[in-house]
Enzyme design. Structure first.
Site, PDB file in Angstrom:
ATOM      1  CE1 TYR A 170      -0.477   2.803 -30.562  1.00 31.10           C
ATOM      2  CE2 TYR A 170      -1.280   1.194 -29.276  1.00 31.10           C
ATOM      3  CZ  TYR A 170      -0.167   2.017 -29.548  1.00 31.10           C
ATOM      4  OH  TYR A 170       0.951   1.902 -29.027  1.00 31.10           O
ATOM      5  CB  THR A 222      11.012   5.710 -37.913  1.00 33.15           C
ATOM      6  OG1 THR A 222      10.379   5.154 -36.762  1.00 33.15           O
ATOM      7  CG2 THR A 222      10.289   5.065 -39.032  1.00 33.15           C
ATOM      8  CB  SER A 223      12.875   1.973 -34.427  1.00 28.03           C
ATOM      9  OG  SER A 223      12.110   2.723 -33.731  1.00 28.03           O
ATOM     10  CD  GLU A 224       5.680   3.393 -35.472  1.00 34.23           C
ATOM     11  OE1 GLU A 224       6.310   3.456 -34.478  1.00 34.23           O
ATOM     12  OE2 GLU A 224       4.567   2.967 -35.564  1.00 34.23           O
ATOM     13  CG  ASP A 231       5.200  26.131 -42.599  1.00 31.50           C
ATOM     14  OD1 ASP A 231       5.868  24.851 -43.114  1.00 31.50           O
ATOM     15  OD2 ASP A 231       4.346  26.323 -42.043  1.00 31.50           O
ATOM     16  NE  ARG A 242       9.834   0.279 -32.461  1.00 32.01           N
ATOM     17  CZ  ARG A 242       9.037   1.368 -32.228  1.00 32.01           C
ATOM     18  NH1 ARG A 242       9.266   2.199 -31.188  1.00 32.01           N
ATOM     19  NH2 ARG A 242       8.027   1.559 -32.753  1.00 32.01           N
ATOM     20  CG  ASN A 297      10.980   3.962 -28.496  1.00 34.19           C
ATOM     21  OD1 ASN A 297      11.000   3.375 -29.255  1.00 34.19           O
ATOM     22  ND2 ASN A 297      10.044   4.297 -27.724  1.00 34.19           N
ATOM     23  NE  ARG A 322       7.776   0.931 -28.516  1.00 26.60           N
ATOM     24  CZ  ARG A 322       6.669   0.048 -28.621  1.00 26.60           C
ATOM     25  NH1 ARG A 322       6.769  -1.314 -28.005  1.00 26.60           N
ATOM     26  NH2 ARG A 322       5.516   0.449 -28.965  1.00 26.60           N
ATOM     27  N   GLY A 370      -1.703  -3.223 -20.265  1.00 22.33           N
ATOM     28  CA  GLY A 370      -0.747  -3.857 -19.310  1.00 22.33           C
ATOM     29  C   GLY A 370       0.467  -3.421 -19.192  1.00 22.33           C
TER      30      GLY A 370
END
Ligand code: UDP
Length: 352
Positions: free
Chosen positions: A302, A121-123, A57, A308, A181, A224, A219
């Site tokens: 959220y 990250t793409s985030e 760990d 993206r 993604n 992505r 919806g």
């Protein structure tokens, strides 16, 4: 004579780690030292004479890590929580693992002057309005503090800035990569996901085969760019190889701009593909697609991203990389693995 590269992968049993180590052993002469708490996804690599695995760990086995940072040439720390539902539900755990635990490893790379290949990250681009996200031009757009979804993006942005600064001011040799993604076999366990705890492809697949409705958040118009894991790994291998130093001190989007689909389109495509598997045909024919409000699905913290799309100019120019696999093929290979228990690694060889 040049010694083979020694690569340290922390989190080697993860989605990216497990695929990366298999490809390294198949395609290069590099030696891999890997640590993870589990080894279920790397059974096909255990026992290989160029793979040394340690079950551990990163928050506990710090001496093992320090010893191996010293010993290896390239360090790839892949341990992180990277599931949007958890950014909202467990932000402190995300901070402690993704930021604090990784900072210690970054500092060791600086101390021992080792090359660091770090997952951004793409985030990080958040709700940027740009039609294509560019590593060196796009602004990062995040929501207000109570919108906890952005904690991951913010953590990764700060880590990117810290790593970049170590590169500018203390000579750290680094590459930052930003997956868009990624999908493929071994992403998440399709039997496990509780509602909202896994990434979209696995979640939808889980819902279809367990006879639950597919839920399109708000919806499902959000889009992505999905990227098949093998394409992502191909790019990562080039970054590790670092031919002519072209991957040094650079940032790379790794994504497939051609695989730009709405979540609703993804749902329809998955349902129709699952119909091709005899055992699951009936469940796919009965699959229901419904819409849910994001507040109900993820909670108030959220906020979503409508589009993206990566610019992959940098990876093309510096590394000669381009993605090759289309979404239908990517989904079929993922389904073969989960629904037919097909030996994914063998299938992969046919791809080449
Ligand atoms: N999503 C959805 N239904 C689900 C799970 C996810 O509509 O059951 C949506 C989610 O709101 C997001 C997109 O699918 O807009 C992709 O979600 P994922 O968790 O895979 O990661 P993200 O791309 O947001 O990092």
């Amino acid at each position: 004579m040049n010694q083979p590269k020694k690569v340290l992968i922390l989190g080697v049993n993860g989605f990216i780690g497990s695929s990366l180590v298999w490809n390294i052993l198949e395609k290069t002469d590099w030696v891999v030292y890997g640590m993870d708490m589990f080894s279920n996804k790397i059974e096909n690599c255990l026992g290989h004479d160029r793979f040394k695995f340690f079950e551990g760990d990163i928050t506990i086995n710090k001496e093992w890590i320090e010893y191996h940072v010293k010993k290896c040439d390239v360090i790839i720390p892949l341990v992180a929580i990277a599931t949007p539902a958890l950014y909202v539900k467990k932000p402190i755990e995300v901070f402690e693992l993704d930021f604090e635990a990784n900072m210690e490893i970054i500092r060791k790379c600086v101390k021992y002057k080792k090359r660091l290949i770090f997952p951004s990250t793409s985030e990080v681009y958040g709700m940027s309005k740009d039609s294509q996200f560019d590593e060196y031009e796009s602004n990062f757009v995040l929501g207000p503090i109570p919108k906890g979804r952005w904690i991951y993006s913010c953590i990764k942005q700060l880590l990117d800035r810290v790593i970049y600064s170590y590169g500018e001011h203390q000579g750290l040799d680094y590459a930052l990569f930003r997956p868009f993604n990624f999908l493929g076999p071994k992403l998440d366990d399709i039997n496990e996901p509780k509602e909202g705890s896994s990434r979209v492809v696995t979640q939808f697949l889980h819902n279809i085969i367990h006879g639950r409705p597919i839920k399109l958040v708000d919806g499902g118009e959000q889009r992505r760019c999905f990227t098949f894991i093998d394409d992502g790994i191909d790019c990562l291998l080039r970054i590790i190889e670092n031919k002519d130093g072209k991957a040094s001190k650079r940032i790379f989007n790794i994504g497939n701009p051609e695989m730009n689909y709405s979540i609703a389109e993804l749902a329809t495509m998955l349902v129709s593909l699952v119909k091709e598997y005899d055992e699951y045909k009936e469940r796919a024919e009965k699959a229901e697609i419904v819409t849910v409000h994001s507040n109900e699905y993820y909670g108030e913290a959220y906020q979503d991203i409508t589009h993206r799309v990566p610019s992959i100019k940098e990876a093309k120019e510096q590394l000669g990389w381009e993605p090759k696999v289309d979404l239908e093929t990517a989904l079929r290979l993922t389904l073969d693995y989960h629904l037919k228990n097909e030996d994914y690694e063998l299938n992969r060889k046919h791809l080449r």
